[in-house]
Design a protein around this motif. Structure first.
Motif, PDB file in Angstrom:
ATOM      1  N   MET A   1      -1.174  30.175 -18.931  1.00 45.18           N
ATOM      2  CA  MET A   1      -2.419  30.950 -18.817  1.00 45.18           C
ATOM      3  C   MET A   1      -3.559  30.223 -19.513  1.00 45.18           C
ATOM      4  O   MET A   1      -4.668  30.129 -18.980  1.00 45.18           O
ATOM      5  N   LEU A   2      -3.290  29.702 -20.705  1.00 46.03           N
ATOM      6  CA  LEU A   2      -4.318  28.969 -21.449  1.00 46.03           C
ATOM      7  C   LEU A   2      -4.699  27.686 -20.727  1.00 46.03           C
ATOM      8  O   LEU A   2      -5.880  27.357 -20.601  1.00 46.03           O
ATOM      9  N   LYS A   3      -3.700  26.963 -20.234  1.00 46.47           N
ATOM     10  CA  LYS A   3      -3.959  25.680 -19.569  1.00 46.47           C
ATOM     11  C   LYS A   3      -4.799  25.858 -18.309  1.00 46.47           C
ATOM     12  O   LYS A   3      -5.728  25.088 -18.065  1.00 46.47           O
ATOM     13  N   TYR A   4      -4.468  26.854 -17.492  1.00 50.98           N
ATOM     14  CA  TYR A   4      -5.142  27.029 -16.210  1.00 50.98           C
ATOM     15  C   TYR A   4      -6.266  28.053 -16.249  1.00 50.98           C
ATOM     16  O   TYR A   4      -6.889  28.324 -15.235  1.00 50.98           O
ATOM     17  N   GLY A   5      -6.531  28.642 -17.410  1.00 49.29           N
ATOM     18  CA  GLY A   5      -7.644  29.583 -17.542  1.00 49.29           C
ATOM     19  C   GLY A   5      -7.420  30.890 -16.806  1.00 49.29           C
ATOM     20  O   GLY A   5      -8.367  31.494 -16.319  1.00 49.29           O
ATOM     21  N   LEU A   6      -6.182  31.335 -16.720  1.00 52.04           N
ATOM     22  CA  LEU A   6      -5.877  32.577 -16.026  1.00 52.04           C
ATOM     23  C   LEU A   6      -6.046  33.754 -16.986  1.00 52.04           C
ATOM     24  O   LEU A   6      -5.790  33.638 -18.180  1.00 52.04           O
ATOM     25  N   THR A   7      -6.478  34.888 -16.458  1.00 53.42           N
ATOM     26  CA  THR A   7      -6.748  36.037 -17.312  1.00 53.42           C
ATOM     27  C   THR A   7      -5.694  37.127 -17.220  1.00 53.42           C
ATOM     28  O   THR A   7      -5.679  38.024 -18.055  1.00 53.42           O
ATOM     29  N   ASP A   8      -4.828  37.057 -16.219  1.00 53.67           N
ATOM     30  CA  ASP A   8      -3.853  38.126 -16.026  1.00 53.67           C
ATOM     31  C   ASP A   8      -2.451  37.542 -15.890  1.00 53.67           C
ATOM     32  O   ASP A   8      -2.163  36.797 -14.956  1.00 53.67           O
ATOM     33  N   LEU A   9      -1.586  37.883 -16.803  1.00 54.43           N
ATOM     34  CA  LEU A   9      -0.219  37.385 -16.818  1.00 54.43           C
ATOM     35  C   LEU A   9       0.603  37.911 -15.651  1.00 54.43           C
ATOM     36  O   LEU A   9       1.503  37.242 -15.167  1.00 54.43           O
ATOM     37  N   ARG A  10       0.286  39.092 -15.177  1.00 50.29           N
ATOM     38  CA  ARG A  10       1.086  39.720 -14.115  1.00 50.29           C
ATOM     39  C   ARG A  10       1.105  38.903 -12.835  1.00 50.29           C
ATOM     40  O   ARG A  10       2.057  38.954 -12.065  1.00 50.29           O
ATOM     41  N   ALA A  11       0.071  38.121 -12.601  1.00 55.30           N
ATOM     42  CA  ALA A  11      -0.001  37.329 -11.368  1.00 55.30           C
ATOM     43  C   ALA A  11       1.148  36.330 -11.258  1.00 55.30           C
ATOM     44  O   ALA A  11       1.574  35.997 -10.157  1.00 55.30           O
TER      45      ALA A  11
END
Length: 65
Positions: free
Chosen positions: A27-37
């Protein structure tokens, strides 16, 4: 409460737990905001974020080739 649940005396024992999973690091590496995805299994989401269902991670290429 965890120590009590393990059958230990909390006045004698104490503890601290910390951890992070590979999913949180991604999530940190790719800048994602939602873990559920990560766990939905949505092919459109994978393609949108540059992942492929058939990519194999390697030491030289990393998680994404």
């Amino acid at each position: 409460r965890v120590i009590e649940a393990c059958g230990l005396d909390p006045s004698e024992w104490q503890g601290f737990a910390f951890g992070t999973g590979v999913d949180r690091l991604a999530m940190l590496k790719y800048g994602l905001t939602d873990l559920r995805a990560f766990f939905d299994g949505d092919i459109k989401w994978l393609k949108h974020n540059g992942f492929s269902a058939f990519d194999l991670p390697s030491i030289s290429a990393g998680a994404v080739s």
